[in-house]
Scaffold this motif. Structure first.
Motif, PDB file in Angstrom:
ATOM      1  N   ILE A  48       0.835  -1.205   0.000  1.00 35.31           N
ATOM      2  CA  ILE A  48       0.000   0.000   0.000  1.00 35.31           C
ATOM      3  C   ILE A  48       0.868   1.253   0.000  1.00 35.31           C
ATOM      4  O   ILE A  48       0.609   2.221  -0.726  1.00 35.31           O
ATOM      5  CB  ILE A  48      -0.940  -0.014   1.220  1.00 35.31           C
ATOM      6  N   ALA A  49       1.925   1.240   0.821  1.00 33.83           N
ATOM      7  CA  ALA A  49       2.819   2.397   0.892  1.00 33.83           C
ATOM      8  C   ALA A  49       3.484   2.664  -0.448  1.00 33.83           C
ATOM      9  O   ALA A  49       3.630   3.819  -0.865  1.00 33.83           O
ATOM     10  CB  ALA A  49       3.876   2.169   1.972  1.00 33.83           C
ATOM     11  N   TYR A  50       3.888   1.594  -1.144  1.00 31.99           N
ATOM     12  CA  TYR A  50       4.543   1.782  -2.444  1.00 31.99           C
ATOM     13  C   TYR A  50       3.583   2.413  -3.447  1.00 31.99           C
ATOM     14  O   TYR A  50       3.968   3.310  -4.211  1.00 31.99           O
ATOM     15  CB  TYR A  50       5.045   0.441  -2.964  1.00 31.99           C
ATOM     16  N   ALA A  51       2.329   1.953  -3.449  1.00 32.91           N
ATOM     17  CA  ALA A  51       1.340   2.509  -4.392  1.00 32.91           C
ATOM     18  C   ALA A  51       0.983   3.944  -4.034  1.00 32.91           C
ATOM     19  O   ALA A  51       0.903   4.816  -4.915  1.00 32.91           O
ATOM     20  CB  ALA A  51       0.092   1.627  -4.402  1.00 32.91           C
ATOM     21  N   GLU A 225      17.252  -0.021  -8.017  1.00 32.51           N
ATOM     22  CA  GLU A 225      16.825   1.218  -8.673  1.00 32.51           C
ATOM     23  C   GLU A 225      16.093   0.925  -9.975  1.00 32.51           C
ATOM     24  O   GLU A 225      15.063   1.542 -10.281  1.00 32.51           O
ATOM     25  CB  GLU A 225      18.041   2.104  -8.929  1.00 32.51           C
ATOM     26  N   THR A 226      16.624  -0.031 -10.747  1.00 31.57           N
ATOM     27  CA  THR A 226      15.953  -0.411 -11.997  1.00 31.57           C
ATOM     28  C   THR A 226      14.590  -1.027 -11.721  1.00 31.57           C
ATOM     29  O   THR A 226      13.599  -0.727 -12.407  1.00 31.57           O
ATOM     30  CB  THR A 226      16.826  -1.394 -12.781  1.00 31.57           C
ATOM     31  N   ARG A 232       7.304   1.506 -10.857  1.00 29.31           N
ATOM     32  CA  ARG A 232       6.628   2.803 -10.820  1.00 29.31           C
ATOM     33  C   ARG A 232       5.980   3.115 -12.169  1.00 29.31           C
ATOM     34  O   ARG A 232       4.807   3.498 -12.235  1.00 29.31           O
ATOM     35  CB  ARG A 232       7.629   3.893 -10.435  1.00 29.31           C
ATOM     36  N   ARG A 233       6.744   2.939 -13.234  1.00 30.00           N
ATOM     37  CA  ARG A 233       6.184   3.210 -14.565  1.00 30.00           C
ATOM     38  C   ARG A 233       5.102   2.205 -14.922  1.00 30.00           C
ATOM     39  O   ARG A 233       4.149   2.531 -15.641  1.00 30.00           O
ATOM     40  CB  ARG A 233       7.309   3.194 -15.600  1.00 30.00           C
ATOM     41  N   SER A 323       5.452   0.570 -23.554  1.00 33.70           N
ATOM     42  CA  SER A 323       6.224   1.782 -23.812  1.00 33.70           C
ATOM     43  C   SER A 323       6.546   2.529 -22.530  1.00 33.70           C
ATOM     44  O   SER A 323       7.594   3.165 -22.412  1.00 33.70           O
ATOM     45  CB  SER A 323       5.437   2.702 -24.757  1.00 33.70           C
ATOM     46  N   SER A 324       5.667   2.452 -21.525  1.00 29.22           N
ATOM     47  CA  SER A 324       5.923   3.167 -20.278  1.00 29.22           C
ATOM     48  C   SER A 324       7.050   2.536 -19.478  1.00 29.22           C
ATOM     49  O   SER A 324       7.740   3.231 -18.731  1.00 29.22           O
ATOM     50  CB  SER A 324       4.647   3.203 -19.424  1.00 29.22           C
ATOM     51  N   ILE A 325       7.267   1.237 -19.605  1.00 25.41           N
ATOM     52  CA  ILE A 325       8.329   0.577 -18.848  1.00 25.41           C
ATOM     53  C   ILE A 325       9.510   0.196 -19.730  1.00 25.41           C
ATOM     54  O   ILE A 325      10.458  -0.438 -19.264  1.00 25.41           O
ATOM     55  CB  ILE A 325       7.800  -0.693 -18.140  1.00 25.41           C
ATOM     56  N   GLY A 326       9.459   0.570 -21.015  1.00 20.64           N
ATOM     57  CA  GLY A 326      10.586   0.288 -21.887  1.00 20.64           C
ATOM     58  C   GLY A 326      10.713  -1.164 -22.295  1.00 20.64           C
ATOM     59  O   GLY A 326      11.814  -1.630 -22.582  1.00 20.64           O
TER      60      GLY A 326
END
Length: 371
Positions: A48-51, A225-226, A232-233, A323-326
């Motif tokens: 929940i915190a991540y979202a 990080e990746t 997130r994307r 496309s949003s996450i490559g």
């Protein structure tokens, strides 16, 4: 000599660990399941915190970004956190208010159609109750009612029904209390995580840097990080795709004059947050509601949503989310298919960002080696 003993020692430790894992697999798996069950509210709180953090970060970028006032800096996190939770709760409440009244109306119409059928069935039962009573042993030999046998059967039926009702009621209350406790603990834990995410991140980085070699630490940091960027994307792309699908469904229903167009469109968009298969869940509820108005239109709606879902799953979803996450569309489709086959809906949610993470790491490593 010291170096010569390290390799056999490590091999021996690994083999001994494998032996323990295989020999005590049932106990270890039971212990792992118990640990997961105990820590489930905390894991749910982390999810929940991540979202919520995605929306909170957007609000923090809008909340007086150029101001250096102490009051603004001190109030930025709690205000944006409150706005993020309020926005999510408002969206859920809005969707429920759009769906629930129409759903209740559809169930009411269905019950109105069932009442005459039940009345006819009741008449049939009353016409044959004499035969049913005779078969049940409720009629004596002279044709009179065996009241003692009838009373025993009624008491047994009521006791059995009362036991089932009490058991179901206890189970329902227990499940409700457990779900409420889990939700409360998860939300509170998520708030703690979001309020102190910088300190927590700094502490975790310090622990990892202390106990890992510099090479392993840098690799792990790059991977995390990746992974974070891909997730997130992915969440942003998934929400965008859900809005597109809901609007397309609403427009198509209005074009073909299906009932409940706005409500079903909102439901399809909401359930589309589950990759690829989510729209079918909303389609089932939508078809049921349309069935109460017109069975023919319900059948046509299923055909329409099947075509729309194929279009969305093979064209829109890979393009928007990919496309949003490559990640190329073909690998998005492959990841969803494999993840859903292995872990179901949870696998669909995790497979795409994980595949994007490994795709980017592999592409970066290949480019580095061929440079």
């Amino acid at each position: 000599m010291k170096q010569e003993w390290k390799v056999p020692l490590r091999v021996g430790v690994v083999l001994f660990g494998l032996y323990l894992a295989i020999h005590y697999w049932e106990k270890l798996s039971a212990l792992a399941l118990m640990a997961v069950g105990a820590g489930f509210p905390l894991m749910l709180g982390a999810v929940i915190a991540y979202a919520v953090n995605i929306l909170m970060s957007i609000y923090e970028g809008w909340y007086f970004p150029k101001s250096h006032s102490r009051a603004v800096l001190k109030s930025r996190r709690p205000v944006c956190l409150l706005l993020a939770y309020a926005s999510l709760i408002g969206i859920v409440v809005l969707i429920i208010r759009m769906i629930l009244p129409e759903l209740v109306q559809s169930v009411t119409l269905l019950l109105q159609e069932l009442v005459p059928l039940l009345q006819k069935l009741s008449v049939k039962i009353n016409e044959n109750q004499g035969q049913l009573a005779a078969l049940s042993g409720l009629l004596a030999a002279d044709g009179t009612v065996n009241w003692q046998e009838l009373a025993i059967k009624i008491v047994n039926f009521l006791l059995a029904g009362l036991g089932d009702v009490m058991g179901s009621l206890v189970s329902l209350v227990s499940a409700t209390v457990s779900a409420a406790f889990t939700a409360i603990v998860s939300v509170i834990f998520s708030i703690y995580l979001l309020m102190g995410k910088e300190n927590l991140s700094r502490q975790c980085a310090l622990v990892l840097k202390t106990y890992l070699k510099p090479g392993w630490y840098s690799r792990l940091l790059y991977f995390l990080e990746t992974l974070h960027n891909c997730f997130r994307r992915f969440v942003v792309g998934q929400c965008t795709e859900a809005v597109i699908l809901g609007l397309l469904c609403m427009a198509g229903m209005l074009l073909f004059q299906f009932p409940y167009a706005s409500m079903v469109g909102a439901l399809i968009g909401f359930t589309a947050l589950i990759p690829v298969a989510g729209a079918y869940i909303g389609a089932g509820v939508g078809a049921f509601m349309i069935f109460t108005v017109s069975p023919i239109k319900a059948l046509l709606f299923l055909v329409f949503i099947s075509v729309l879902q194929q279009l969305e799953g093979n064209l829109i979803y890979p393009k928007v989310v990919g496309s949003s996450i490559g990640l190329p569309g073909i690998w998005v489709l492959a990841a969803v298919t494999i993840g859903g086959g292995v872990l179901g809906i949870g696998g669909m949610l995790l497979a795409v960002p994980l595949a994007a993470t490994f795709y980017q790491i592999l592409r970066s490593d290949v480019a580095k080696r061929n440079a």
